[in-house]
Motif scaffolding. Structure first.
Motif, mmCIF file in Angstrom:
data_model
loop_
_atom_site.group_PDB
_atom_site.id
_atom_site.type_symbol
_atom_site.label_atom_id
_atom_site.label_comp_id
_atom_site.label_asym_id
_atom_site.label_seq_id
_atom_site.Cartn_x
_atom_site.Cartn_y
_atom_site.Cartn_z
ATOM 1 N N VAL A 61 27.652 -31.425 -9.877
ATOM 2 C CA VAL A 61 27.640 -30.196 -9.081
ATOM 3 C C VAL A 61 29.011 -30.046 -8.453
ATOM 4 C CG1 VAL A 61 26.641 -29.034 -7.070
ATOM 5 C CG2 VAL A 61 25.172 -30.356 -8.612
ATOM 6 N N LEU A 62 29.594 -28.851 -8.548
ATOM 7 C CA LEU A 62 30.815 -28.526 -7.821
ATOM 8 C C LEU A 62 30.389 -27.655 -6.657
ATOM 9 C CD1 LEU A 62 33.371 -27.797 -10.691
ATOM 10 C CD2 LEU A 62 33.026 -29.896 -9.390
ATOM 11 N N ASP A 66 29.967 -26.518 2.704
ATOM 12 C CA ASP A 66 28.695 -26.139 3.321
ATOM 13 C C ASP A 66 27.491 -26.423 2.418
ATOM 14 O OD1 ASP A 66 29.029 -24.140 1.437
ATOM 15 O OD2 ASP A 66 28.787 -22.474 2.840
ATOM 16 N N GLY A 67 27.702 -27.044 1.243
ATOM 17 C CA GLY A 67 26.592 -27.454 0.389
ATOM 18 C C GLY A 67 26.134 -26.418 -0.613
ATOM 19 N N LYS A 68 26.914 -25.383 -0.849
ATOM 20 C CA LYS A 68 26.559 -24.373 -1.851
ATOM 21 C C LYS A 68 27.414 -24.603 -3.086
ATOM 22 C CE LYS A 68 25.099 -21.010 1.525
ATOM 23 N NZ LYS A 68 25.356 -19.725 2.154
ATOM 24 N N GLY A 69 26.748 -24.774 -4.249
ATOM 25 C CA GLY A 69 27.498 -25.093 -5.445
ATOM 26 C C GLY A 69 26.860 -24.603 -6.721
ATOM 27 N N VAL A 70 27.449 -25.038 -7.824
ATOM 28 C CA VAL A 70 27.018 -24.651 -9.162
ATOM 29 C C VAL A 70 26.878 -25.912 -10.009
ATOM 30 C CG1 VAL A 70 27.696 -23.380 -11.243
ATOM 31 C CG2 VAL A 70 28.157 -22.403 -9.004
ATOM 32 N N LEU A 71 25.815 -25.963 -10.821
ATOM 33 C CA LEU A 71 25.559 -27.089 -11.714
ATOM 34 C C LEU A 71 26.430 -26.950 -12.964
ATOM 35 C CD1 LEU A 71 23.665 -29.575 -12.159
ATOM 36 C CD2 LEU A 71 22.218 -28.030 -13.466
ATOM 37 N N THR A 112 17.991 -27.665 -3.373
ATOM 38 C CA THR A 112 17.204 -26.655 -4.074
ATOM 39 C C THR A 112 18.069 -26.061 -5.176
ATOM 40 O OG1 THR A 112 17.859 -24.972 -2.472
ATOM 41 C CG2 THR A 112 15.763 -26.074 -2.084
ATOM 42 N N PHE A 113 17.438 -25.731 -6.279
ATOM 43 C CA PHE A 113 18.125 -25.139 -7.418
ATOM 44 C C PHE A 113 17.691 -23.691 -7.541
ATOM 45 C CE2 PHE A 113 18.420 -29.582 -8.215
ATOM 46 C CZ PHE A 113 19.610 -29.749 -8.908
ATOM 47 N N GLY A 114 18.648 -22.817 -7.826
ATOM 48 C CA GLY A 114 18.363 -21.401 -8.004
ATOM 49 C C GLY A 114 18.891 -20.917 -9.339
ATOM 50 N N GLY A 115 18.272 -19.875 -9.870
ATOM 51 C CA GLY A 115 18.725 -19.286 -11.128
ATOM 52 C C GLY A 115 18.361 -20.086 -12.356
ATOM 53 N N VAL A 116 17.574 -21.157 -12.201
ATOM 54 C CA VAL A 116 17.199 -21.976 -13.350
ATOM 55 C C VAL A 116 16.151 -21.214 -14.158
ATOM 56 C CG1 VAL A 116 16.234 -24.175 -14.103
ATOM 57 C CG2 VAL A 116 17.689 -24.087 -12.077
ATOM 58 N N ARG A 117 16.401 -21.106 -15.430
ATOM 59 C CA ARG A 117 15.508 -20.382 -16.337
ATOM 60 C C ARG A 117 15.423 -21.140 -17.647
ATOM 61 N NH1 ARG A 117 20.280 -18.612 -15.349
ATOM 62 N NH2 ARG A 117 21.755 -18.054 -16.955
ATOM 63 N N VAL A 139 23.065 -24.529 -6.677
ATOM 64 C CA VAL A 139 22.551 -25.700 -5.975
ATOM 65 C C VAL A 139 22.871 -25.522 -4.498
ATOM 66 C CG1 VAL A 139 22.671 -28.207 -5.776
ATOM 67 C CG2 VAL A 139 23.006 -27.127 -8.002
ATOM 68 N N THR A 140 21.866 -25.703 -3.653
ATOM 69 C CA THR A 140 22.053 -25.592 -2.209
ATOM 70 C C THR A 140 21.593 -26.897 -1.568
ATOM 71 O OG1 THR A 140 21.578 -23.230 -2.351
ATOM 72 C CG2 THR A 140 21.496 -24.222 -0.168
#
Length: 186
Positions: A61-62, A66-71, A112-117, A139-140
């Motif tokens: 994860v990058l 503040d803990g907001k990132g992308v896998l 928590t993961f978002g946008g996972v499909r 990723v948050t």
């Protein structure tokens, strides 16, 4: 007429034969299944894990401070049939790790993961995250420097549970961060 060798020549031949035999025996000690050259080597920061013919490569994860990132990862399917990436979710801290040789985190962050499909894994192909089209998997809660434990679920392959690192968003940047302080490098 028989050929006879002097005793000194016999000793030399025996010593040479013993040297060759010992050399072969010692060389064979480093050529078994546990030899260093037979061990997997991962020069990247991310995590690698396998489940049958599906492999996760360099998952990380990058994220910002503040803990907001992308896998980020590559998921490869070396099999002959298609599979589907079903979900990626935070795993409980006490979930056993699967895959090959993952290093457990001391205190994994809950994320928590978002946008996972669901995404298709074609046979003999790879799926790159973040995808070239569509929204990335967000990723948050994972701050840089931490490890997060995730479970990656597939339609056919067994789920993979592994710890993945969280790095700063400028990790791959060749220039220092503005807030790093000190003198300028240029």
């Amino acid at each position: 007429m028989p050929i006879t060798l002097p005793p000194q020549a016999l000793r030399r031949a025996a010593a040479a034969g013993a040297t060759v035999t010992l050399g072969l025996a010692l060389a064979a000690c480093g050529a078994n299944f546990n030899a260093q050259t037979q061990q997997a080597y991962q020069p990247a920061e991310g995590t690698n894990a396998d489940s049958g013919s599906v492999g996760v490569r360099n998952m990380l994860v990058l994220a910002s401070e503040d803990g907001k990132g992308v896998l980020h990862s590559a998921i490869v399917n070396t099999g002959r049939t298609a599979d589907t990436l079903v979900s990626i979710a935070s795993a409980p801290a006490d979930a056993p790790e699967t895959g090959d040789g993952q290093v457990p985190a001391e205190q994994p962050a809950t994320v928590t993961f978002g946008g996972v499909r669901p995404m298709t894994l074609a046979p003999g192909a790879s799926l790159i995250l973040p995808p070239a089209t569509g929204k990335p998997f967000t990723v948050t809660g994972g701050k840089p420097g931490s490890m997060i434990k995730v479970t990656i679920t597939f339609a056919k392959a067994a789920p993979i549970t592994a710890s993945i690192p969280v790095l700063t968003t400028d990790h791959y940047s060749p220039t220092p961060r503005d807030d790093a302080g000190g003198e300028s490098h240029g």
